[in-house]
Design an enzyme around this catalytic site. Structure first.
Site, PDB file in Angstrom:
ATOM      1  N   GLY A  46       0.845  -1.193   0.000  1.00 20.68           N
ATOM      2  CA  GLY A  46       0.000   0.000   0.000  1.00 20.68           C
ATOM      3  C   GLY A  46       0.873   1.234   0.000  1.00 20.68           C
ATOM      4  O   GLY A  46       2.010   1.207   0.479  1.00 20.68           O
ATOM      5  N   GLN A  51       2.828  10.027   1.168  1.00 21.27           N
ATOM      6  CA  GLN A  51       4.136   9.368   1.179  1.00 21.27           C
ATOM      7  C   GLN A  51       4.983   9.713  -0.047  1.00 21.27           C
ATOM      8  O   GLN A  51       6.179   9.473  -0.066  1.00 21.27           O
ATOM      9  CB  GLN A  51       3.962   7.845   1.265  1.00 21.27           C
ATOM     10  N   CYS A  95       6.173   0.052   7.218  1.00 22.02           N
ATOM     11  CA  CYS A  95       5.719   1.264   6.533  1.00 22.02           C
ATOM     12  C   CYS A  95       6.857   1.731   5.638  1.00 22.02           C
ATOM     13  O   CYS A  95       8.001   1.827   6.086  1.00 22.02           O
ATOM     14  CB  CYS A  95       5.362   2.340   7.558  1.00 22.02           C
ATOM     15  N   LEU A  96       6.551   2.032   4.387  1.00 16.97           N
ATOM     16  CA  LEU A  96       7.596   2.457   3.447  1.00 16.97           C
ATOM     17  C   LEU A  96       8.238   3.775   3.882  1.00 16.97           C
ATOM     18  O   LEU A  96       9.352   4.073   3.486  1.00 16.97           O
ATOM     19  CB  LEU A  96       7.015   2.588   2.036  1.00 16.97           C
ATOM     20  N   HIS A 137      -4.034   1.320   7.859  1.00 17.04           N
ATOM     21  CA  HIS A 137      -2.701   1.936   7.846  1.00 17.04           C
ATOM     22  C   HIS A 137      -2.636   3.068   6.805  1.00 17.04           C
ATOM     23  O   HIS A 137      -2.183   4.173   7.104  1.00 17.04           O
ATOM     24  CB  HIS A 137      -1.664   0.841   7.541  1.00 17.04           C
ATOM     25  N   GLU A 138      -3.113   2.789   5.597  1.00 21.91           N
ATOM     26  CA  GLU A 138      -3.056   3.801   4.530  1.00 21.91           C
ATOM     27  C   GLU A 138      -4.003   4.960   4.831  1.00 21.91           C
ATOM     28  O   GLU A 138      -3.680   6.122   4.579  1.00 21.91           O
ATOM     29  CB  GLU A 138      -3.392   3.180   3.167  1.00 21.91           C
ATOM     30  N   HIS A 141      -2.498   7.509   7.065  1.00 19.45           N
ATOM     31  CA  HIS A 141      -1.565   8.434   6.411  1.00 19.45           C
ATOM     32  C   HIS A 141      -2.287   9.706   5.939  1.00 19.45           C
ATOM     33  O   HIS A 141      -1.692  10.777   5.908  1.00 19.45           O
ATOM     34  CB  HIS A 141      -0.908   7.771   5.193  1.00 19.45           C
TER      35      HIS A 141
END
Ligand code: ZN
Length: 169
Positions: A46, A51, A95-96, A137-138, A141
């Site tokens: 994701g 991000q 997480c990226l 999670h997304e 953000h």
């Protein structure tokens, strides 16, 4: 289409409340395509617009491609979580934007998400298991929330040093 640089914790864009996308323009379609490329390149399941430095309420996800399933990217525009289960479940998330630090987060086990796709079609889907974790999670953000904000005291203490190192100038 191209792979975009991913913003890392400490970057203020990750802390902004993202604005609604509204009308889907060619720019939004191009951004979605780049976000999909970036997600697969990372590699991740994701990726939210903040991000990649764009403070808009959209994210892309593909919950199962890493398990060897055919790629099936989903573009989520102006999502809303319309229900969360009372039961919760712990899951170790990456997480990226927080590279190399996996953390255990306790979240509602199931959620219902409503969103629009690039064609303006409205979707409403119940998510469970890993897909539910990815959606939440997304979604976080878009509100400037990172999974490291949601840790138990023990888990926060466990990763404190690594997190500080990541944000050191
Ligand atoms: Zn993330």
């Amino acid at each position: 289409m191209s792979v975009l640089p991913i913003r890392v914790i400490g970057d203020p864009v990750l802390r902004q409340i993202a604005l609604p996308v509204g009308k889907v323009t060619d720019d939004i379609r191009a951004l979605a395509a780049d976000m999909i490329d970036t997600m697969y390149d990372a590699p991740g399941r994701g990726l939210a617009a903040p991000q990649v430095g764009v403070s808009l309420r959209m994210f892309v996800m593909d919950c199962h491609w890493k398990d060897g399933v055919v790629r099936d990217p989903v573009v989520v525009i102006d999502p809303e979580i319309i229900s969360r289960s009372k039961t919760t479940k712990p899951f170790t998330e990456g997480c990226l934007s927080i590279p190399g630090i996996g953390v255990e987060v306790e979240r509602p086990s199931d959620v219902t998400l409503r969103w629009r796709d690039l064609e303006g079609v409205v979707h409403m889907v119940d998510f469970t298991d890993v897909a539910s974790v990815i959606v939440q999670h997304e979604y976080d953000h878009l509100d400037g929330i990172l999974n490291t904000d949601l840790l138990s005291e023990t888990e926060a203490a466990r990763v404190a040093e690594a997190l500080a190192a990541l944000q050191a100038p």
